[in-house]
Design an enzyme around this catalytic site. Sequence first.
Site, PDB file in Angstrom:
ATOM      1  N   THR A  48     -16.478  -6.343   4.826  1.00  0.00           N
ATOM      2  CA  THR A  48     -16.950  -4.994   4.568  1.00  0.00           C
ATOM      3  C   THR A  48     -16.012  -4.210   3.917  1.00  0.00           C
ATOM      4  OG1 THR A  48     -18.465  -5.109   6.407  1.00  0.00           O
ATOM      5  CG2 THR A  48     -17.757  -2.926   5.809  1.00  0.00           C
ATOM      6  N   GLY A  89     -21.646  -5.606  13.865  1.00  0.00           N
ATOM      7  CA  GLY A  89     -22.125  -4.119  13.725  1.00  0.00           C
ATOM      8  C   GLY A  89     -22.758  -3.851  14.816  1.00  0.00           C
ATOM      9  N   VAL A 112     -30.268  -3.712   9.526  1.00  0.00           N
ATOM     10  CA  VAL A 112     -29.080  -2.768   9.218  1.00  0.00           C
ATOM     11  C   VAL A 112     -28.080  -2.774  10.445  1.00  0.00           C
ATOM     12  CG1 VAL A 112     -28.726  -0.321   9.006  1.00  0.00           C
ATOM     13  CG2 VAL A 112     -30.836  -1.251   8.138  1.00  0.00           C
TER      14      VAL A 112
HETATM   15  N1  ASP Z   1     -20.140  -4.342  10.429  1.00  0.00           N
HETATM   16  C1  ASP Z   1     -20.577  -4.928   9.011  1.00  0.00           C
HETATM   17  C2  ASP Z   1     -22.149  -5.075   9.549  1.00  0.00           C
HETATM   18  O1  ASP Z   1     -22.394  -5.080  10.823  1.00  0.00           O
HETATM   19  C3  ASP Z   1     -20.257  -6.205   8.819  1.00  0.00           C
HETATM   20  C4  ASP Z   1     -18.692  -6.214   8.682  1.00  0.00           C
HETATM   21  O2  ASP Z   1     -18.083  -5.456   8.823  1.00  0.00           O
HETATM   22  O3  ASP Z   1     -18.208  -7.438   8.444  1.00  0.00           O
HETATM   23  O4  ASP Z   1     -22.982  -4.990   8.923  1.00  0.00           O
END
Ligand code: ASP
Length: 314
Positions: free
Chosen positions: A179, A233, A208
């Site tokens: 991300t 997440g 989500v």
């Molecule tokens: N935090 C993001 C999600 O869970 C994924 C990530 O940061 O790698 O959608």
Amino acid sequence: MKNCLLLILFLITLALDAQNYCLVIHGGAGNITRQNTPDELIYRNALDTALSIGEHILKNGGSSLDAVEQVVRYLEDCPLFNAGKGAVLTEDGKVELDASIMDGKTLLAGAVAGVTDIKNPVTAARAVMEKTPHVMLVREGASAFARKVGLEIVPNEYFITKESRERYEKLKNADKKGTVGCVALDIHGNLAAATSTGGMMMKKYGRVGDSPIIGAGTYANNQTCAVSCTGHGEFFIRNSVAFHVHALMLYKQLSLKEATSFVIDSVLTPQKGTGGIIAVDKNGSYSWSFNTKGMFRAMVNANGQKIIEMFDNE
Ligand code: ASP
């Protein structure tokens, strides 16, 4: 004479103060080690370019909001990261993107979730914040709105690269990229945060994550700090991670470093929630904390300090 000296001193302090800015970015946390990052230099260069885009804006008196949006746009367009082009694929081989942005001065925020055709979700998030009375628009509703305000629309295939398709085919979860996020303090004393992602590799249709959720993956408040998160997440949502950092500073008077370390070490790690946090406070101090093998991260500030790191203990 004495009054004159005091005035000069006051003006100097004001001028020095006015130059205070700080920008921090992340490109995701995960199994990032020297061994499995042979293209280390390419990542460092991309992070460096992202820093210069943000620094140029802040140095010239631009707002932290513009800085975080432009930096995240660049990272969305860069196929190296899990946001915009190059984002990970869902269970059924599509790309679904989430993004959010928050203005620490007004506490206004905007987000989009599950979007499949908006080239730069972070800009759509900003448009939701500035052009609607809402905080979040999802899926087709977000797309229709983005079209209406003239944002660039692309087919879903635009986001899929040869590499992301190969990763999907091999189901290499451990190899997932990150991300992206950016937090900034501008010379006017305003904080802002933005986060953008393709989410978790092989996620369910419609899932989500924390990135578009204000208080989970993103938070900014001029009273304390600006925060952007990356990682698993579901844990970040359940623990209101970004707001948690702000609350520890506001109600418990923890420093930025103490607050980010506490949330990672004492909240997420015991639950086996993996990931990382970047943050900057209202005085321009920055902090990052993660419990994964590495996190793509970088910072630059008005004192000429610039750091680009990706592995643990660099
Ligand atoms: N935090 C993001 C999600 O869970 C994924 C990530 O940061 O790698 O959608």
